[in-house]
Design a protein around this motif. Structure first.
Motif, mmCIF file in Angstrom:
data_model
loop_
_atom_site.group_PDB
_atom_site.id
_atom_site.type_symbol
_atom_site.label_atom_id
_atom_site.label_comp_id
_atom_site.label_asym_id
_atom_site.label_seq_id
_atom_site.Cartn_x
_atom_site.Cartn_y
_atom_site.Cartn_z
ATOM 1 N N LEU A 92 -8.367 -16.266 -3.170
ATOM 2 C CA LEU A 92 -7.273 -16.067 -1.988
ATOM 3 C C LEU A 92 -6.977 -17.214 -0.980
ATOM 4 O O LEU A 92 -5.737 -17.013 -0.192
ATOM 5 C CB LEU A 92 -9.099 -16.349 -0.912
ATOM 6 C CG LEU A 92 -10.197 -15.427 -1.300
ATOM 7 C CD1 LEU A 92 -11.548 -15.226 -0.440
ATOM 8 C CD2 LEU A 92 -9.228 -13.605 -0.840
ATOM 9 N N GLY A 93 -6.860 -18.369 -0.976
ATOM 10 C CA GLY A 93 -6.086 -19.461 -0.541
ATOM 11 C C GLY A 93 -4.451 -19.278 -1.059
ATOM 12 O O GLY A 93 -3.690 -19.366 -0.824
ATOM 13 N N ASP A 94 -4.670 -19.108 -2.490
ATOM 14 C CA ASP A 94 -3.519 -19.014 -3.330
ATOM 15 C C ASP A 94 -2.563 -17.568 -2.935
ATOM 16 O O ASP A 94 -1.568 -17.704 -2.611
ATOM 17 C CB ASP A 94 -3.364 -18.928 -4.637
ATOM 18 C CG ASP A 94 -3.666 -20.036 -5.139
ATOM 19 O OD1 ASP A 94 -3.078 -21.270 -4.560
ATOM 20 O OD2 ASP A 94 -4.180 -20.442 -6.002
ATOM 21 N N ARG A 95 -3.177 -16.534 -2.511
ATOM 22 C CA ARG A 95 -3.385 -15.401 -2.232
ATOM 23 C C ARG A 95 -2.939 -15.126 -0.729
ATOM 24 O O ARG A 95 -1.471 -14.268 -0.471
ATOM 25 C CB ARG A 95 -4.170 -13.890 -2.655
ATOM 26 C CG ARG A 95 -3.510 -12.638 -2.127
ATOM 27 C CD ARG A 95 -2.389 -12.748 -3.614
ATOM 28 N NE ARG A 95 -1.831 -10.871 -3.215
ATOM 29 C CZ ARG A 95 -1.534 -10.478 -2.089
ATOM 30 N NH1 ARG A 95 -1.251 -11.243 -0.941
ATOM 31 N NH2 ARG A 95 -1.136 -9.253 -2.066
ATOM 32 N N LYS A 118 3.007 -11.879 -2.719
ATOM 33 C CA LYS A 118 3.123 -10.577 -3.839
ATOM 34 C C LYS A 118 2.235 -10.362 -4.939
ATOM 35 O O LYS A 118 2.561 -10.025 -5.771
ATOM 36 C CB LYS A 118 4.513 -10.295 -3.579
ATOM 37 C CG LYS A 118 5.238 -10.329 -1.987
ATOM 38 C CD LYS A 118 6.741 -9.687 -2.590
ATOM 39 C CE LYS A 118 7.600 -9.954 -1.529
ATOM 40 N NZ LYS A 118 9.101 -9.522 -1.592
ATOM 41 N N THR A 119 2.125 -11.772 -5.069
ATOM 42 C CA THR A 119 1.366 -11.325 -6.571
ATOM 43 C C THR A 119 0.143 -11.349 -6.442
ATOM 44 O O THR A 119 -0.938 -11.487 -5.970
ATOM 45 C CB THR A 119 1.253 -13.157 -6.704
ATOM 46 O OG1 THR A 119 2.122 -14.432 -6.498
ATOM 47 C CG2 THR A 119 0.246 -13.352 -8.666
ATOM 48 N N PRO A 120 -0.626 -10.078 -7.763
ATOM 49 C CA PRO A 120 -1.750 -9.249 -7.682
ATOM 50 C C PRO A 120 -2.900 -10.134 -7.817
ATOM 51 O O PRO A 120 -2.700 -10.725 -8.154
ATOM 52 C CB PRO A 120 -1.509 -8.534 -8.429
ATOM 53 C CG PRO A 120 0.079 -8.037 -8.869
ATOM 54 C CD PRO A 120 0.637 -9.844 -8.378
ATOM 55 N N PHE A 121 -4.016 -9.961 -7.228
ATOM 56 C CA PHE A 121 -4.807 -11.048 -7.425
ATOM 57 C C PHE A 121 -5.705 -11.720 -7.963
ATOM 58 O O PHE A 121 -6.015 -12.367 -8.132
ATOM 59 C CB PHE A 121 -5.786 -10.774 -5.697
ATOM 60 C CG PHE A 121 -7.344 -11.499 -5.358
ATOM 61 C CD1 PHE A 121 -6.888 -12.033 -4.794
ATOM 62 C CD2 PHE A 121 -8.748 -11.364 -5.548
ATOM 63 C CE1 PHE A 121 -8.125 -13.805 -3.887
ATOM 64 C CE2 PHE A 121 -9.890 -12.725 -5.851
ATOM 65 C CZ PHE A 121 -9.717 -13.315 -5.113
ATOM 66 N N PHE A 122 -5.585 -10.576 -9.248
ATOM 67 C CA PHE A 122 -6.531 -10.532 -10.084
ATOM 68 C C PHE A 122 -5.952 -11.302 -11.416
ATOM 69 O O PHE A 122 -5.972 -12.471 -11.820
ATOM 70 C CB PHE A 122 -6.821 -9.317 -11.184
ATOM 71 C CG PHE A 122 -7.390 -9.460 -12.340
ATOM 72 C CD1 PHE A 122 -8.861 -9.820 -12.642
ATOM 73 C CD2 PHE A 122 -6.508 -9.475 -13.598
ATOM 74 C CE1 PHE A 122 -9.124 -9.980 -13.764
ATOM 75 C CE2 PHE A 122 -6.546 -9.531 -14.731
ATOM 76 C CZ PHE A 122 -8.388 -9.895 -15.263
ATOM 77 N N ALA A 123 -4.246 -11.431 -10.558
ATOM 78 C CA ALA A 123 -3.247 -11.760 -11.930
ATOM 79 C C ALA A 123 -3.642 -13.485 -11.421
ATOM 80 O O ALA A 123 -3.283 -14.272 -12.520
ATOM 81 C CB ALA A 123 -1.815 -11.583 -11.180
ATOM 82 N N GLY A 162 -4.303 -16.553 -13.922
ATOM 83 C CA GLY A 162 -3.624 -17.900 -13.712
ATOM 84 C C GLY A 162 -3.840 -18.974 -14.256
ATOM 85 O O GLY A 162 -2.564 -19.209 -15.410
ATOM 86 N N ILE A 163 -5.387 -19.324 -13.721
ATOM 87 C CA ILE A 163 -5.151 -20.632 -14.577
ATOM 88 C C ILE A 163 -5.815 -20.233 -16.113
ATOM 89 O O ILE A 163 -5.903 -21.790 -16.935
ATOM 90 C CB ILE A 163 -6.491 -21.360 -13.929
ATOM 91 C CG1 ILE A 163 -7.631 -19.671 -14.262
ATOM 92 C CG2 ILE A 163 -6.356 -21.382 -12.460
ATOM 93 C CD1 ILE A 163 -8.988 -20.770 -13.057
#
Length: 413
Positions: A72-75, A203-208, A212-213
């Protein structure tokens, strides 16, 4: 702390105190549970294993909270996510005061876990991105020392409440008090600046972001970091969840007496966090963690198994708290430096909190084993095994001290 703090910008200082306060509040709310275990056992008529399950559920859901909170912080931004997480675990702790059944308390402890797991992930990465790299270890070690402040506040509140209030309502009063500090922390965080690297990921999808890790570029770091988290949290959970109970029921100390023993460990924990941050910036992350993990194994075994007098336990409590602090104090800086900007929060949240999924079993195992081999040996064996995992994991990770993050200068401006 004085040298790096005096060199910090106003933004770095505000971020530090916001992160420090949030983590102290986390500790206050979480540690009140460990101190209330004897009262909860009496109030709900449950076993030590059932009490351990309450702690395990909090840790288990804290793992998911950390992973989701980091993403959530990244997104959506670190500061926004922080305010939500503080409100979540503070309200859940307050609600625990009104639980009428064991099942209700179990559910509320799960919600509390979601909140406090997410808070650390958001706050740690925000601090890591704001502070300059040469001070990252010291700043984040000092932030981690806030756990000792919240832990100490929980011990003081517990001693006062259980001394002057009837036992059947004292634990309810204790949980209700966990709501109050949240108002101050939310107010402080309203003035913080969002790092540009977090905004760039909108703009990155949350699931991505979540997945991503597990990309091949960072998969090794994720797997080894997860093992590190298992050992760090497993050792801490095995040691601290039942330590107040051990001091009261096995060592036969009074509430005020056991609080005095815990005070030594808590002060030592604070000192250990600050010292670990300084050492980490000076000699590197890997050597620092290896030293503290090895010292933890030796100290825990002596503390639990050696035929010590009460006075000797008090003296040995300082190195026990000091060395146990060095491992968590190093995790934020190390994990933040393992990941690129777009998944940094997710990676830190996962590595730090994944350990809670597996380590959630440790308090339950301590409670279960205590019925067969005694509470002291159960704590000692579980904790020593967990800290051995930390030692293995850190030897497999690269050295990351001094890594410069993207747009670091722009963030601190």
């Amino acid at each position: 702390m004085s040298n790096w703090y005096s060199e910090s910008s106003p933004l770095e200082r505000r971020t530090f105190w916001a992160s420090f306060g949030g983590w102290a509040l986390d500790a206050l709310d979480v540690q009140m549970f460990g101190l209330a275990i004897p009262a909860l056992i009496a109030a709900f008529g449950i076993s030590k294993a059932d009490a351990g399950l309450l702690g395990s559920v909090t840790l288990f859901f804290g793992a998911f909270g950390g992973w989701l909170g980091g993403a959530l912080g990244d997104r959506f931004g670190r500061v926004k996510a922080l305010q939500i997480t503080v409100a979540t675990f503070a309200l859940a702790t307050f609600a625990c005061a009104f639980a009428m059944t064991y099942t209700q308390l179990l559910i509320l402890k799960a919600v509390q876990g979601l909140g406090f797991g997410a808070e650390w992930a958001c706050g740690a990465v925000l601090m890591a991105e704001i502070i300059r790299p040469e001070h990252r270890g010291k700043a984040l070690g000092s932030v981690q020392s806030a756990w000792a402040v919240g832990w100490g506040a929980a011990v003081l509140l517990s001693a006062l409440v259980f001394t002057y209030a009837p036992a059947d309502i004292a634990w309810r009063l204790l949980f209700a008090l966990g709501l109050l500090p949240a108002l101050l922390i939310i107010f402080i965080r309203r003035g913080l600046k969002e790092p540009p690297r977090a905004i760039a990921s909108e703009k990155t999808p949350f699931f991505a972001t979540l997945s991503g890790i597990f990309h091949r570029d960072v998969l090794r770091a994720t797997l080894i970091g997860g093992l590190f988290g298992i050992g760090a949290h497993g050792g801490y959970a095995a040691l601290t969840t039942f330590l107040p109970t051990y001091l009261r029921e096995v060592r036969h100390l009074s509430v005020l007496g056991s609080s005095g023993y815990l005070a030594v460990i808590i002060v030592a924990f604070f000192c250990g966090c600050v010292a670990s941050g300084i050492i980490s910036d000076r000699i590197g992350r890997r050597v620092n963690v290896a030293f503290f993990a090895s010292a933890c194994i030796i100290t825990v075994l002596i503390y639990i198994f050696a035929p010590l007098t009460n006075g000797e336990m008090l003296v040995l409590g300082f190195p026990l708290g000091f060395f146990s602090a060095g491992i968590p104090a190093s995790m934020a800086a190390l994990f933040s430096e393992l990941y690129p900007a777009g998944v940094r929060g997710t990676g830190v949240g996962f590595c730090y909190n994944f350990g809670r999924i597996v380590s959630a079993a440790f308090p339950f195992l301590v409670g279960f084993l205590s019925d067969h081999i005694g509470l002291g040996p159960a704590i000692g064996i579980d904790a020593a095994f967990a800290y051995s995992l930390v030692l293995i994991a850190v030897l497999l990770l690269p050295e990351t001290r001094g890594k410069v993050f993207e747009q670091a200068a722009a963030t601190r401006a």
